[in-house]
Design a protein around this motif. Structure first.
Motif, PDB file in Angstrom:
ATOM      1  N   PRO A 186       0.592  -1.175  -0.102  1.00  0.00           N
ATOM      2  CA  PRO A 186       0.057   0.040  -0.229  1.00  0.00           C
ATOM      3  C   PRO A 186       0.978   1.145   0.021  1.00  0.00           C
ATOM      4  O   PRO A 186       1.961   1.377   0.769  1.00  0.00           O
ATOM      5  CB  PRO A 186      -0.881  -0.151   1.231  1.00  0.00           C
ATOM      6  CG  PRO A 186      -0.822  -1.505   1.375  1.00  0.00           C
ATOM      7  CD  PRO A 186       0.463  -1.983   0.882  1.00  0.00           C
ATOM      8  N   GLY A 187       0.542   2.167  -0.740  1.00  0.00           N
ATOM      9  CA  GLY A 187       1.149   3.478  -0.931  1.00  0.00           C
ATOM     10  C   GLY A 187       2.361   3.446  -1.791  1.00  0.00           C
ATOM     11  O   GLY A 187       2.861   4.475  -2.456  1.00  0.00           O
ATOM     12  N   ALA A 188       2.558   2.507  -2.642  1.00  0.00           N
ATOM     13  CA  ALA A 188       3.795   2.259  -3.693  1.00  0.00           C
ATOM     14  C   ALA A 188       2.885   2.030  -4.932  1.00  0.00           C
ATOM     15  O   ALA A 188       1.801   1.706  -5.146  1.00  0.00           O
ATOM     16  CB  ALA A 188       4.563   1.354  -3.230  1.00  0.00           C
ATOM     17  N   SER A 189       3.792   2.105  -5.845  1.00  0.00           N
ATOM     18  CA  SER A 189       3.283   1.960  -7.227  1.00  0.00           C
ATOM     19  C   SER A 189       3.756   0.672  -7.892  1.00  0.00           C
ATOM     20  O   SER A 189       2.943  -0.083  -8.469  1.00  0.00           O
ATOM     21  CB  SER A 189       3.754   3.039  -8.331  1.00  0.00           C
ATOM     22  OG  SER A 189       3.367   4.458  -7.929  1.00  0.00           O
ATOM     23  N   ILE A 190       4.999   0.238  -7.389  1.00  0.00           N
ATOM     24  CA  ILE A 190       5.338  -1.104  -7.907  1.00  0.00           C
ATOM     25  C   ILE A 190       6.491  -1.617  -6.798  1.00  0.00           C
ATOM     26  O   ILE A 190       7.239  -0.611  -6.155  1.00  0.00           O
ATOM     27  CB  ILE A 190       6.065  -1.118  -9.399  1.00  0.00           C
ATOM     28  CG1 ILE A 190       6.003  -2.669  -9.704  1.00  0.00           C
ATOM     29  CG2 ILE A 190       7.183  -0.551  -9.414  1.00  0.00           C
ATOM     30  CD1 ILE A 190       6.099  -2.752 -11.377  1.00  0.00           C
ATOM     31  N   THR A 191       6.955  -2.913  -6.819  1.00  0.00           N
ATOM     32  CA  THR A 191       7.997  -3.447  -6.106  1.00  0.00           C
ATOM     33  C   THR A 191       8.962  -3.818  -6.964  1.00  0.00           C
ATOM     34  O   THR A 191       8.902  -4.528  -7.862  1.00  0.00           O
ATOM     35  CB  THR A 191       7.736  -4.379  -5.216  1.00  0.00           C
ATOM     36  OG1 THR A 191       6.574  -3.967  -4.165  1.00  0.00           O
ATOM     37  CG2 THR A 191       8.554  -5.084  -4.131  1.00  0.00           C
ATOM     38  N   ALA A 192      10.256  -3.577  -6.772  1.00  0.00           N
ATOM     39  CA  ALA A 192      11.515  -3.969  -7.595  1.00  0.00           C
ATOM     40  C   ALA A 192      12.852  -4.346  -6.809  1.00  0.00           C
ATOM     41  O   ALA A 192      12.821  -4.185  -5.789  1.00  0.00           O
ATOM     42  CB  ALA A 192      11.739  -2.555  -8.481  1.00  0.00           C
ATOM     43  N   ARG A 193      13.215  -5.661  -7.521  1.00  0.00           N
ATOM     44  CA  ARG A 193      14.486  -6.129  -7.055  1.00  0.00           C
ATOM     45  C   ARG A 193      15.483  -5.724  -8.573  1.00  0.00           C
ATOM     46  O   ARG A 193      15.258  -6.638  -9.354  1.00  0.00           O
ATOM     47  CB  ARG A 193      14.571  -7.290  -6.698  1.00  0.00           C
ATOM     48  CG  ARG A 193      13.551  -7.431  -5.275  1.00  0.00           C
ATOM     49  CD  ARG A 193      14.351  -6.796  -4.165  1.00  0.00           C
ATOM     50  NE  ARG A 193      13.669  -7.043  -2.623  1.00  0.00           N
ATOM     51  CZ  ARG A 193      12.860  -6.107  -2.389  1.00  0.00           C
ATOM     52  NH1 ARG A 193      12.380  -5.177  -3.177  1.00  0.00           N
ATOM     53  NH2 ARG A 193      12.367  -6.486  -1.237  1.00  0.00           N
ATOM     54  N   TYR A 194      16.476  -4.702  -8.379  1.00  0.00           N
ATOM     55  CA  TYR A 194      17.360  -4.279  -9.460  1.00  0.00           C
ATOM     56  C   TYR A 194      18.780  -5.197  -9.184  1.00  0.00           C
ATOM     57  O   TYR A 194      19.206  -4.958  -8.100  1.00  0.00           O
ATOM     58  CB  TYR A 194      17.304  -2.940  -9.394  1.00  0.00           C
ATOM     59  CG  TYR A 194      18.250  -2.319 -10.202  1.00  0.00           C
ATOM     60  CD1 TYR A 194      17.446  -1.893 -11.621  1.00  0.00           C
ATOM     61  CD2 TYR A 194      19.744  -1.963 -10.279  1.00  0.00           C
ATOM     62  CE1 TYR A 194      18.626  -1.199 -12.590  1.00  0.00           C
ATOM     63  CE2 TYR A 194      20.400  -1.488 -11.223  1.00  0.00           C
ATOM     64  CZ  TYR A 194      19.744  -1.084 -12.264  1.00  0.00           C
ATOM     65  OH  TYR A 194      20.713  -0.363 -13.349  1.00  0.00           O
ATOM     66  N   PHE A 195      19.070  -5.621 -10.328  1.00  0.00           N
ATOM     67  CA  PHE A 195      20.654  -6.497 -10.128  1.00  0.00           C
ATOM     68  C   PHE A 195      21.550  -5.599 -11.075  1.00  0.00           C
ATOM     69  O   PHE A 195      21.277  -5.312 -12.033  1.00  0.00           O
ATOM     70  CB  PHE A 195      20.224  -7.850 -10.806  1.00  0.00           C
ATOM     71  CG  PHE A 195      19.365  -8.694  -9.965  1.00  0.00           C
ATOM     72  CD1 PHE A 195      19.997  -9.520  -9.036  1.00  0.00           C
ATOM     73  CD2 PHE A 195      17.788  -8.557  -9.921  1.00  0.00           C
ATOM     74  CE1 PHE A 195      19.182 -10.256  -7.953  1.00  0.00           C
ATOM     75  CE2 PHE A 195      17.274  -9.353  -9.093  1.00  0.00           C
ATOM     76  CZ  PHE A 195      17.828 -10.349  -8.278  1.00  0.00           C
ATOM     77  N   MET A 196      22.780  -5.734 -10.596  1.00  0.00           N
ATOM     78  CA  MET A 196      24.072  -4.911 -11.189  1.00  0.00           C
ATOM     79  C   MET A 196      24.842  -5.284 -11.993  1.00  0.00           C
ATOM     80  O   MET A 196      25.766  -4.646 -12.324  1.00  0.00           O
ATOM     81  CB  MET A 196      24.608  -4.364  -9.897  1.00  0.00           C
ATOM     82  CG  MET A 196      23.513  -3.393  -8.973  1.00  0.00           C
ATOM     83  SD  MET A 196      24.741  -2.936  -7.750  1.00  0.00           S
ATOM     84  CE  MET A 196      25.095  -4.290  -6.577  1.00  0.00           C
ATOM     85  N   PRO A 197      24.840  -6.572 -12.610  1.00  0.00           N
ATOM     86  CA  PRO A 197      23.751  -7.427 -12.849  1.00  0.00           C
ATOM     87  C   PRO A 197      23.948  -8.713 -12.138  1.00  0.00           C
ATOM     88  O   PRO A 197      23.259  -9.403 -11.985  1.00  0.00           O
ATOM     89  CB  PRO A 197      23.779  -7.598 -14.302  1.00  0.00           C
ATOM     90  CG  PRO A 197      25.048  -7.927 -14.707  1.00  0.00           C
ATOM     91  CD  PRO A 197      25.900  -6.666 -13.798  1.00  0.00           C
ATOM     92  N   HIS A 198      25.232  -8.980 -11.266  1.00  0.00           N
ATOM     93  CA  HIS A 198      25.422 -10.181 -10.853  1.00  0.00           C
ATOM     94  C   HIS A 198      25.346 -10.137  -9.419  1.00  0.00           C
ATOM     95  O   HIS A 198      25.651 -11.354  -8.692  1.00  0.00           O
ATOM     96  CB  HIS A 198      26.716 -10.707 -11.003  1.00  0.00           C
ATOM     97  CG  HIS A 198      27.149 -10.617 -12.525  1.00  0.00           C
ATOM     98  ND1 HIS A 198      26.397 -11.747 -13.326  1.00  0.00           N
ATOM     99  CD2 HIS A 198      28.062  -9.877 -13.434  1.00  0.00           C
ATOM    100  CE1 HIS A 198      26.920 -11.535 -14.641  1.00  0.00           C
ATOM    101  NE2 HIS A 198      28.031 -10.395 -14.777  1.00  0.00           N
ATOM    102  N   SER A 199      24.526  -9.151  -8.858  1.00  0.00           N
ATOM    103  CA  SER A 199      24.445  -9.124  -7.284  1.00  0.00           C
ATOM    104  C   SER A 199      22.875  -8.119  -7.332  1.00  0.00           C
ATOM    105  O   SER A 199      22.905  -7.101  -7.899  1.00  0.00           O
ATOM    106  CB  SER A 199      25.402  -8.580  -6.522  1.00  0.00           C
ATOM    107  OG  SER A 199      25.766  -7.246  -6.632  1.00  0.00           O
TER     108      SER A 199
END
Length: 351
Positions: free
Chosen positions: A251-264
């Motif tokens: 609630p209160g957010a638009s989307i949930t994300a997990r961003y990779f750097m790319p290997h962590s």
């Protein structure tokens, strides 16, 4: 300097070798790359603290300074200048003003930065009361302790940063290696996927995701395949495209994300990544659009999306043409701080 949730040395372009190979050898030595602790250099032993900004006056009529970002690999002697870094970008304006590349004005200084990596421009607004850069302020950002002066950044026409197209494959949604993905290029080239496709919730901690080696290997296979499909060639030694797992928001957010750097997994979210995610949320047919909870735009097509990530939440203002759907501007607020200045000593054989 600290820029957003990243940190690294800022160099004047005129102080570095013009030859790319010689320059990269110098940066590798300065950062101490090739060792997990970067014990023989000034890197921090983490991708977020092994970044370099190279800044100089711009010859372009539509920009004040040029900014080249370099991601210096921690454990390997590699330098990647394919992507931009929006967090380090936050400190480019203050650096340029303090180095005399841009004349300060009171109470703020506005400048246009040309990102050499992507060929895109960013408008930055720096707090300069009395014509002097200040780092003190009341703005807090997720992932950084305390508060500081705000740095406003507006990404201009950021679509197609590396591939020349918002949707490099021409499709908003496709299935690759059994996973529904969106190949998307806005500020950074990325592979967007529903976390559920990997049996994840999208709310895992970075440590939990990094520890799942089978998952990480599968994610990188998908990333390499998508890199070919995006026209980037063999991306094994590149940090783009960035894999991003998405999930329905709290609630209160638009989307949930997990961003990779790319290997962590990033402990927060890259700013270019946040711009990419928010823009994808506003693009019908994408994985992001399907999962997002979108606020209604105002009459000018502006709306603020909240990206939920491991360290908190990052707001991104998107300006989208109500008729064509084209995204013209993406604005974000970051903070920055000058940490020290001086001389870094490199090994004799790279000088």
């Amino acid at each position: 300097m600290r820029g957003g949730t990243s940190r690294g040395p800022f160099f004047l372009a005129s102080d570095l070798p013009a030859d790319r190979a010689e320059r990269d050898r110098l940066l590798i030595s300065a950062m101490g790359s090739g060792h997990p602790l970067q014990i023989d250099g000034i890197g921090g032993g983490n991708p977020l603290t092994s970044k370099v900004a190279i800044v100089g006056p711009s010859a372009r009529a539509d920009a004040d300074v040029d900014y080249l970002f370099a991601q210096v690999n921690v454990e390997r002697a590699l330098v990647d200048t394919a992507p931009n870094c929006g967090n380090m970008l936050a400190a480019v304006g203050p650096f340029a003003i303090e180095q005399g590349l841009v004349q300060a004005t009171d109470p703020v200084t506005r400048l246009t930065i040309y990102n050499v990596n992507t060929g895109k421009r960013i408008e930055a607004t720096v707090q300069t009361p009395g014509g002097v850069v200040t780092y003190e302020g009341d703005t807090a950002i997720a992932g950084v302790p305390g508060t500081a002066a705000p740095v406003k950044m507006a990404f201009l026409d950021a679509a197609g940063s590396k591939t020349g197209k918002l949707l490099p494959s021409g499709a908003a949604l496709e299935r690759i290696e059994g996973v529904e993905v969106t190949l998307f290029d806005m500020a950074v080239a990325a592979v967007l996927a529903d976390a559920a496709s990997f049996g994840k919730t999208g709310h895992e901690t970075p440590a939990e995701l990094d520890a799942d080696r089978a998952f990480m290997e599968r994610l990188d296979r998908l990333r390499r395949d998508c890199g070919q499909r995006m026209g980037l060639g063999d991306v094994t030694q590149m940090v783009i495209p960035k894999p991003i797992l998405l999930a329905a928001p709290s609630p209160g957010a638009s989307i949930t994300a997990r961003y990779f750097m790319p290997h962590s997994c990033h402990t927060a979210v890259a700013i270019t990544g946040a711009v990419c995610i928010a823009s994808a949320c506003c693009t019908p047919g994408t994985v992001a659009h399907r999962l997002a909870r979108l606020p209604e735009p105002d009459a000018q097509g502006r709306r603020v999306l909240i990206i939920e990530h491991p360290s908190g939440r990052t707001p991104i203002e998107i300006e989208q043409d109500p008729e064509t759907g084209r995204i013209g501007r993406a604005m974000v607020i970051r903070t920055a701080r000058r940490l020290f200045d001086g001389t870094v000593h490199v090994r004799d054989h790279v000088a």
